[in-house]
Design an enzyme around this catalytic site. Structure first.
Site, PDB file in Angstrom:
ATOM      1  CB  CYS A   1      33.784  48.914  40.600  1.00 33.40           C
ATOM      2  SG  CYS A   1      35.554  49.138  40.844  1.00 33.40           S
TER       3      CYS A   1
ATOM      4  NE  ARG B   1      30.134  44.715  38.257  1.00 28.19           N
ATOM      5  CZ  ARG B   1      30.311  44.213  37.042  1.00 28.19           C
ATOM      6  NH1 ARG B   1      29.663  43.134  36.693  1.00 28.19           N
ATOM      7  NH2 ARG B   1      31.129  44.794  36.187  1.00 28.19           N
TER       8      ARG B   1
ATOM      9  CD1 TRP C   1      38.060  42.949  43.733  1.00 27.91           C
ATOM     10  CD2 TRP C   1      39.225  43.788  42.030  1.00 27.91           C
ATOM     11  NE1 TRP C   1      39.090  42.082  43.465  1.00 27.91           N
ATOM     12  CE2 TRP C   1      39.816  42.563  42.425  1.00 27.91           C
ATOM     13  CE3 TRP C   1      39.796  44.490  40.966  1.00 27.91           C
ATOM     14  CZ2 TRP C   1      40.941  42.042  41.798  1.00 27.91           C
ATOM     15  CZ3 TRP C   1      40.924  43.962  40.351  1.00 27.91           C
ATOM     16  CH2 TRP C   1      41.481  42.750  40.768  1.00 27.91           C
TER      17      TRP C   1
ATOM     18  CG  ASN D   1      33.169  48.543  36.348  1.00 23.62           C
ATOM     19  OD1 ASN D   1      34.263  48.152  36.761  1.00 23.62           O
ATOM     20  ND2 ASN D   1      32.357  47.791  35.639  1.00 23.62           N
ATOM     21  N   GLY D   2      35.933  50.363  35.619  1.00 28.70           N
ATOM     22  CA  GLY D   2      36.823  50.266  34.468  1.00 28.70           C
ATOM     23  C   GLY D   2      38.168  50.889  34.805  1.00 28.70           C
TER      24      GLY D   2
ATOM     25  CD  GLU E   1      36.674  25.052  38.140  1.00 28.85           C
ATOM     26  OE1 GLU E   1      37.611  25.676  37.617  1.00 28.85           O
ATOM     27  OE2 GLU E   1      35.748  25.614  38.761  1.00 28.85           O
TER      28      GLU E   1
ATOM     29  CE  LYS F   1      35.803  27.185  41.726  1.00 27.87           C
ATOM     30  NZ  LYS F   1      35.389  27.715  40.462  1.00 27.87           N
TER      31      LYS F   1
ATOM     32  CD  GLU G   1      37.556  30.541  43.085  1.00 28.20           C
ATOM     33  OE1 GLU G   1      36.953  29.728  42.392  1.00 28.20           O
ATOM     34  OE2 GLU G   1      37.673  31.738  42.765  1.00 28.20           O
TER      35      GLU G   1
ATOM     36  CG  HIS H   1      57.305  13.705  34.436  1.00 24.17           C
ATOM     37  ND1 HIS H   1      58.355  12.955  33.957  1.00 24.17           N
ATOM     38  CD2 HIS H   1      56.176  13.120  33.953  1.00 24.17           C
ATOM     39  CE1 HIS H   1      57.886  11.971  33.207  1.00 24.17           C
ATOM     40  NE2 HIS H   1      56.571  12.050  33.187  1.00 24.17           N
TER      41      HIS H   1
ATOM     42  CE  LYS I   1      30.128  34.785  39.282  1.00 28.84           C
ATOM     43  NZ  LYS I   1      30.596  33.399  39.483  1.00 28.84           N
TER      44      LYS I   1
END
Ligand code: M6R
Length: 599
Positions: free
Chosen positions: A2, A30, A77, A103-104, A472, A476, A479, A495, A594
């Site tokens: 957050c 965040r 969040w 936050n946490g 990557e 990208k 997301e 395979h 983020k």
């Protein structure tokens, strides 16, 4: 994950509500599923709303709040309880004597909640945070003044937290941090407290980084920092070397696009003062890597892809190295000794999984180094040594310029660890920013995205150093488009994943050079072509890849060690334009944040 902002000013100072909204908007990366503010007044004025910041803006009667100079704000969040008005912060005690943002994660919240319920407290939310104002209130009921009440409540909680609180009838803010970021801003008339510097950079560039276990009391007159026993702590005020413009969009539609275009500058900053072309030397003055034995990289998400890239470079240079997903790393399964160097790769320096892995490795006797973008972050405190990637602030949730900067920083690290850097290597490293600029100036990624948008899924393949880049590219893509996207080692397709390939699943192949690696990837391209999949190649034109492709995204021919850094930019742009055409929320993708400060 957050975001917290607080502003404490004096009478006649700037209106807190404006500062809080500005700060919250800078912190939305965040978390952005709900937001709220509390203004210090009698009574406390608390406003909260589910949804992005605009929802809160339409709820707050800003005109009526003029003249209030102290307040706290939060963007959330969710971890405990779904996004809702009730679960949004700030949380208050039943009588609204104190309002708290956090936050946490409070790990022992359930037992505290049971205890408080047993004492007759009624909870208004599902959050872990709400225990804090009720604990404070029980101290106030017992006769404590606000500061001791705050401290005693914090004493009862376990877990990770950055907390800020305002009290009815008080003009200051109380704060504390433990394993969650909290930084102070020292302005002329107003003092700030926030999860990250961009929240107040428009007001001041003078900052104090709090340490774990430190408490702070902010007022319009000053800042008082104390340790857990209440003893004053000497702090040093640092000046950050970037400004509000660096965190704005500078005319781009999205932060992500702006940050993709900032890569040449970011990479020049990363190299500055660290490479000496004439002597063929890399100097990482900030960290000493002497006598490093085996290297273990730990990281998450995009940073993990950079770690895979760094480990591959180390191995090429003859240094034994492995990259681990931080959440899968424990020292009982992956032993370390005092010769092991554990390298955390983390843009934010606050990722809980990576921090835990680094702390555990340190406790088990390993040396620890963090490669990060964030000055003063928790990881820099947790590790023996720090190397900054110097990418500048990255706001878009999708990491772009920081990935490129991590790749370059790890190239330097791998060179330094093996002492195997040549004049040619450094010359080629220095050329990377210009090569990326030429990709940015000429990319056809938008046109290719226009052709392929609406496909069932997107697959990305590459070998060797292009393998982490394929991973990557897929990350990208998924997301920000919310479409199915996967990256594979090109040789693995046959395979299993080949079963997924159809005429509706474009395969994006990164093929550079003309050696045996490129030739093998060409065979893999033919395999998917035979299944009618549209093929996009990212190529430097040295192999025949273009002949077998439906679409070509060109990159300049460059050293095989750096070409994957340049090729990745085409994948970033491809993902960006797909998401843009689909009207997705590019800078704040669904369900993501983020900075992920929970395990
Ligand atoms: O701050 P960190 O680099 O430690 O973050 C790790 C991941 O959460 C992060 O790289 C994430 O995967 C990216 N935002 C994806 O674009």
């Amino acid at each position: 994950m957050c975001g917290i902002i607080g502003a404490a000013g004096s009478d006649g100072g700037p209106d807190a509500i404006d500062v809080l909204f500005e700060g919250l908007s800078a912190l939305e990366y965040r978390g952005y599923d709900s937001a709220g503010v509390a203004l210090a007044n009698s009574p406390l004025e608390v406003y909260k709303a589910r949804g992005e910041l605009e929802a809160l803006r339409s709820t707050v009667p800003a005109a009526e709040l003029r003249g209030r100079t102290t307040g706290i704000g939060h963007t959330r969040w969710s971890t405990h309880g779904p996004p809702s008005d009730a679960n949004a912060h700030p949380h208050t005690d039943t009588d609204r004597r104190v309002a708290v943002v956090h936050n946490g994660i409070i790990e022992n919240y359930q037992s505290l909640r049971d205890e408080l319920i047993g004492a007759g407290v009624e909870f208004a939310s599902d959050t872990d945070t709400e225990v804090v104002p009720h604990l404070i209130a029980s101290q106030l009921d017992a006769g404590a003044e606000p500061e001791p009440a705050f401290r005693r409540a914090v004493d009862r909680i376990e877990g990770s937290y950055a907390i800020a609180a305002v009290f009815e009838g008080e003009t200051g803010i109380y704060g504390v941090r433990n394993e969650s970021p909290l930084v102070l801003g020292v302005g002329e008339e107003t003092r700030y407290l926030a999860s990250d510097v961009p929240a107040f950079i428009a007001q001041t560039d003078r900052v104090v980084y709090l340490e774990d276990g430190e408490f702070v009391h902010l007022t319009g007159d000053g800042v008082r920092v104390t340790d857990s026993s209440g003893r004053p702590v000497e702090t040093s005020v640092e000046t950050v070397d970037w400004d509000a413009e660096d965190t704005g969009k500078s005319g781009y539609d999205h932060y992500m696009l702006k940050e993709i275009h900032e890569q040449p500058t970011a990479l020049r900053q990363c190299l500055r003062g660290r490479v000496d072309e004439l002597r063929g030397e890399v100097t990482l003055e900030e960290c000493s890597l002497e006598d490093a034995g085996r290297i273990q990289f730990v990281a998450c998400g995009t940073s993990y892809h950079a770690a895979l890239y760094g480990a591959a470079l180390c191995r090429r240079n003859g240094v034994g190295a492995t990259a681990y997903i931080a959440s899968e790393y424990t020292t009982d399964r992956i032993p370390v000794d005092e010769e092991t160097l554990v390298v955390g790769v983390t843009q934010s320096g606050e990722t809980a999984d990576t921090l835990r892995a680094l702390r555990e490795a340190g406790q088990a006797g390993a040396r620890t180094l963090v490669v990060t973008n964030t000055v003063g972050s928790s990881a820099t405190r947790a590790c023996d040594e720090t190397m900054y990637i110097r990418a500048g602030p990255e706001v878009g949730v999708a990491a772009t310029k920081t990935f490129a900067s991590q790749q370059l920083a790890l190239t330097l690290l791998a060179g330094e660890l093996s002492d195997s850097v040549s004049y040619a290597d450094i010359k080629s490293l220095r050329a990377v920013p210009d090569q990326i600029q030429s990709v940015l100036d000429t990319s056809r990624a938008r046109a290719v995205a226009e052709e392929l948008v609406g496909s069932d899924a997107f697959f990305f393949i590459g070998r060797d150093l292009a393998y982490p880049v394929a991973l990557e590219g897929a990350l990208k893509c998924k997301e920000i488009t919310y479409e199915h996207a996967e990256g594979f080692a090109a040789g693995e397709l046959k395979h299993g994943p080949l079963a997924l390939v159809t005429a509706d699943t474009p395969v994006v192949a990164v093929v550079t050079g003309d050696g045996s690696t490129a030739r093998k990837t060409l065979s893999n391209i033919k395999e998917v072509e035979a299944r009618d999949a549209p093929v996009v190649v990212v190529t430097d034109g040295q192999s025949e890849a273009g002949r077998y492709a439906d679409y070509v995204l060109e990159v300049p021919a460059t050293d095989e060690l750096n070409v994957a850094v340049v090729a990745n930019v085409q994948l970033q742009l491809f993902a960006y334009w797909l998401a843009n055409l689909m009207g997705r929320s590019i800078d704040k993708p669904r369900n993501l944040a983020k900075s992920v400060t929970v395990e």
